[in-house]
Design an enzyme around this catalytic site. Structure first.
Site, PDB file in Angstrom:
ATOM      1  N   SER A 129      35.477 -49.734  19.353  1.00 57.70           N
ATOM      2  CA  SER A 129      34.179 -50.271  19.758  1.00 57.70           C
ATOM      3  C   SER A 129      33.961 -51.704  19.272  1.00 57.70           C
ATOM      4  CB  SER A 129      33.040 -49.373  19.258  1.00 57.70           C
ATOM      5  OG  SER A 129      32.960 -49.393  17.849  1.00 57.70           O
ATOM      6  N   LYS A 166      28.952 -51.430  13.516  1.00 53.66           N
ATOM      7  CA  LYS A 166      28.392 -52.118  14.682  1.00 53.66           C
ATOM      8  C   LYS A 166      27.754 -53.437  14.251  1.00 53.66           C
ATOM      9  CE  LYS A 166      29.122 -48.887  17.880  1.00 53.66           C
ATOM     10  NZ  LYS A 166      30.098 -48.127  17.069  1.00 53.66           N
TER      11      LYS A 166
END
Length: 215
Positions: A129, A166
């Protein structure tokens, strides 16, 4: 040193010292074999055992990078135990602290001060990701423990007992945890009715868990 080193043993020892100085952690047998042209890691192992017998290194069982220099260990401050280095965190169990003993795979002999701000642990990255900023599957993310975070920083966040890496964005009570991969949608969190904990911020990456540290 009880006996002088052979030229080949000296080459192995010099490579170990060079790797420690440049990367902060010792090489694996495979890296030694590749760098010095040995046919197999077993040949490197034989030289390491010879160096251990001569007292210039110490071998730690059960780890691929278990090479220590007694001269460095003796330089630790008197009365303090030798530093184990940064803990490497593998899987994080739901609801338990990141640095719980059962989560620590091993230790990386890299000083916390190598990173700015200093790192508290290394988190093994799962998934892709964050690939567009060079954080890849199997890398080690160096993490500085803090709850204070600014917009745009890469964070280790805990959301509903899941820990994720993230990029952090916030507007009022709403937070977005953004991936660096167009295949992953942002995670939106409303702090008014959802719990979000920041475990720390990313301060560097060790490529593939055994390559050069980037910060």
């Amino acid at each position: 040193m009880s006996r002088p080193l052979t030229p080949r043993q000296q080459n192995v020892y010099d490579f170990i010292v060079k790797t420690l100085n440049e990367q902060g952690y010792p090489p694996t047998r495979a890296e030694i074999a590749r760098a010095l042209g040995f046919r197999s890691p077993n040949a490197a192992e034989e030289h390491l055992r010879a160096l251990e017998r001569k007292g210039v290194i110490r071998m730690v069982a059960g780890t691929s990078r278990g090479i220590r220099l007694p001269a460095q260990e003796q330089a630790e401050p008197e009365g303090e135990p030798p530093s184990q280095g940064l803990p490497i965190i593998g899987e994080v169990a739901a609801g338990s602290p990141v640095l719980a003993t059962e989560h620590i795979d091993r230790y990386c002999p890299l000083p916390p001060e190598y990173f700015t701000p200093r790192a508290d642990y290394l988190l093994r990255v799962r998934g892709l990701s964050m690939k567009d900023v060079g954080i890849l599957e199997g890398d080690l993310l160096a993490v500085h423990r803090t709850e204070r975070v600014r917009d745009g920083q890469i964070v280790v966040a805990r959301l509903e007992d899941e820990v994720t890496v993230k990029r952090f964005r916030r507007q009022g009570p709403r937070v977005w945890l953004e991936a660096e991969n167009p295949d992953f949608a942002p995670i939106e969190v409303d702090l008014r009715n959802e719990a979000l904990e920041i475990e720390g911020i990313g301060v560097g990456v060790i490529r593939g868990g055994n390559g050069q540290a980037l910060n």
